[in-house]
Scaffold this motif. Structure first.
Motif, mmCIF file in Angstrom:
data_model
loop_
_atom_site.group_PDB
_atom_site.id
_atom_site.type_symbol
_atom_site.label_atom_id
_atom_site.label_comp_id
_atom_site.label_asym_id
_atom_site.label_seq_id
_atom_site.Cartn_x
_atom_site.Cartn_y
_atom_site.Cartn_z
ATOM 1 N N LEU A 340 -6.867 -8.268 1.712
ATOM 2 C CA LEU A 340 -6.417 -7.537 0.521
ATOM 3 C C LEU A 340 -7.202 -7.944 -0.720
ATOM 4 O O LEU A 340 -7.515 -7.114 -1.564
ATOM 5 C CB LEU A 340 -4.921 -7.778 0.306
ATOM 6 C CG LEU A 340 -3.996 -7.082 1.312
ATOM 7 C CD1 LEU A 340 -2.562 -7.569 1.131
ATOM 8 C CD2 LEU A 340 -4.065 -5.560 1.154
ATOM 9 N N GLN A 341 -7.541 -9.213 -0.831
ATOM 10 C CA GLN A 341 -8.329 -9.651 -1.982
ATOM 11 C C GLN A 341 -9.728 -9.020 -1.972
ATOM 12 O O GLN A 341 -10.242 -8.620 -3.014
ATOM 13 C CB GLN A 341 -8.421 -11.177 -1.996
ATOM 14 C CG GLN A 341 -7.135 -11.865 -2.387
ATOM 15 C CD GLN A 341 -7.195 -13.372 -2.247
ATOM 16 O OE1 GLN A 341 -8.049 -13.927 -1.525
ATOM 17 N NE2 GLN A 341 -6.305 -14.072 -2.907
ATOM 18 N N ARG A 342 -10.326 -8.943 -0.792
ATOM 19 C CA ARG A 342 -11.652 -8.311 -0.705
ATOM 20 C C ARG A 342 -11.565 -6.813 -0.964
ATOM 21 O O ARG A 342 -12.457 -6.227 -1.580
ATOM 22 C CB ARG A 342 -12.259 -8.587 0.673
ATOM 23 C CG ARG A 342 -12.566 -10.059 0.924
ATOM 24 C CD ARG A 342 -13.167 -10.285 2.319
ATOM 25 N NE ARG A 342 -13.098 -11.675 2.719
ATOM 26 C CZ ARG A 342 -14.010 -12.588 2.422
ATOM 27 N NH1 ARG A 342 -15.080 -12.252 1.716
ATOM 28 N NH2 ARG A 342 -13.866 -13.836 2.822
ATOM 29 N N ALA A 343 -10.480 -6.175 -0.495
ATOM 30 C CA ALA A 343 -10.293 -4.757 -0.760
ATOM 31 C C ALA A 343 -10.105 -4.508 -2.252
ATOM 32 O O ALA A 343 -10.621 -3.526 -2.803
ATOM 33 C CB ALA A 343 -9.084 -4.235 0.013
ATOM 34 N N ALA A 344 -9.355 -5.395 -2.924
ATOM 35 C CA ALA A 344 -9.163 -5.248 -4.361
ATOM 36 C C ALA A 344 -10.463 -5.450 -5.127
ATOM 37 O O ALA A 344 -10.739 -4.770 -6.120
ATOM 38 C CB ALA A 344 -8.090 -6.229 -4.838
ATOM 39 N N ALA A 345 -11.293 -6.391 -4.655
ATOM 40 C CA ALA A 345 -12.581 -6.665 -5.324
ATOM 41 C C ALA A 345 -13.510 -5.464 -5.236
ATOM 42 O O ALA A 345 -14.329 -5.225 -6.122
ATOM 43 C CB ALA A 345 -13.246 -7.884 -4.710
#
Length: 347
Positions: A340-345
């Motif tokens: 999720l953090q990579r998707a948000a980035a």
């Protein structure tokens, strides 16, 4: 073209040989095969055939220096020793212990690559990522491929580069519709993947194991198997699949927020909220009927299983924003939080 491959997993009656023959013919011709693993569906080709590997990069729109994971078959160490001898020039004891404890399973190990072998699949690096998947269909294909001289399959996730990984055959078909013909891509359909997020990746190419990407395997399990702590990723780590800061992204912009901030933002938007989707563990009040809302499971493993499929559903035409409740600060959620953090980035 999509073939029902559930017979290979024992899920349906009927002879599996025709499916395996079609799969091997596809690989021997240098074309692409989408096959299920326990993590996500992979886009596979002979890891030792540079032209076939190039088709993976082209289909995904993936940079040629971003390495692929090579999948090998077997259920015990004696089975994958020939592949290790073929692809690697060294294998430290802690890597062998990790294999014995976690293979077949959702664990990728980065090892020193034998010169002149699978350079394209390795993105030109001196290391190579190997995994032995647990899915019975993947295992059946790998064993059949070995019988026709294919030692391993390069198989990144079967999606366009940087986008949501596929956990169902229909996700793969949607990703490459209009891009690859039925001849160019054969999809083996064995239903939804059990794990739902990609494998844990550990760098074993240096003197100490280094965690490059978390998955569903607990850190305590991995460290017990390795016989030592796993170091954190550093600047000297080799490039590895799925470790870019921005990855796994829907088309809509994804934002992670605590439940209180989500509710405050919804209250501010009121009945005018639109072009918005929510994914949360906490119950939320929303005054607009135009906002889609999916409830996130309370258990990390259940969330991992459904994560990419739910995000695909929420990423419908007209959705511009997907707000996701921040996962708990608990090691069990590390794999989900990482995706999720990579998707948000990427937003």
């Amino acid at each position: 073209m999509t073939l029902d491959a559930r017979a290979l997993a024992g899920a349906t009656a009927g002879p599996p040989e025709p499916v395996l023959q079609r799969a091997c013919a596809q690989l021997q011709a240098g074309r692409l095969l989408a096959l299920p693993t326990e993590t996500v569906y992979g886009l596979a080709a002979d890891a030792d055939a540079p032209e076939a590997v190039a088709r993976i990069y082209a289909a995904k729109g993936r940079p040629a220096d971003h390495p692929l994971i090579v999948h090998v078959g077997g259920s015990q160490p004696a089975h994958w020793q020939p592949a290790l001898a073929h692809y690697t020039r060294a294998c430290p004891d802690f890597a062998l212990r990790l294999m014995a404890a976690c293979w077949p399973g959702p664990l990728t190990l980065i090892l020193p690559r034998r010169p002149g072998v699978a350079s394209a699949a390795a993105g030109g690096q001196g290391s190579i990522g190997l995994r032995c998947p647990a899915h019975p269909v993947a295992q059946a294909v790998l064993q059949a491929a070995l019988q026709v001289g294919i030692r391993g399959l390069a198989a990144p996730s079967a999606n366009r580069f940087g986008r949501l990984s596929p956990t169902r055959a229909e996700h793969v078909a949607a990703e490459f519709a209009g891009l690859l013909s039925d001849d160019e891509l054969l999809i083996l359909d064995a239903g939804p993947c059990q794990v739902g997020i990609e494998s844990t990746i550990i760098d074993c190419s240096r003197s100490q194991p280094v965690l490059l990407r978390p998955g569903v395997l607990p850190l305590s399990t991995l460290e017990a198997a390795a016989g030592q702590p796993l170091a954190a990723r550093d600047a000297a780590a080799p490039r590895a699949s799925g470790t870019l800061s921005a990855h796994y992204a829907p088309r809509a912009r994804l934002r992670l927020m605590p439940a209180a901030e989500l509710q405050a933002a919804l209250d501010l938007l009121g009945p005018e909220a639109c072009h918005l989707a929510l994914y949360s563990r906490s119950p939320l009040r929303c005054a607009s009927a135009r906002v889609a809302h999916a409830r996130m499971p309370q258990q990390a493993s259940a969330c991992a299983h459904e994560l990419f499929a739910v995000l695909r559903t929420l990423d419908r035409p007209g959705t511009r924003l997907i707000w996701v409740e921040t996962p708990p600060d608990d090691p069990a959620w590390d794999g989900v939080r990482d995706r999720l953090q990579r998707a948000a980035a990427a937003g």
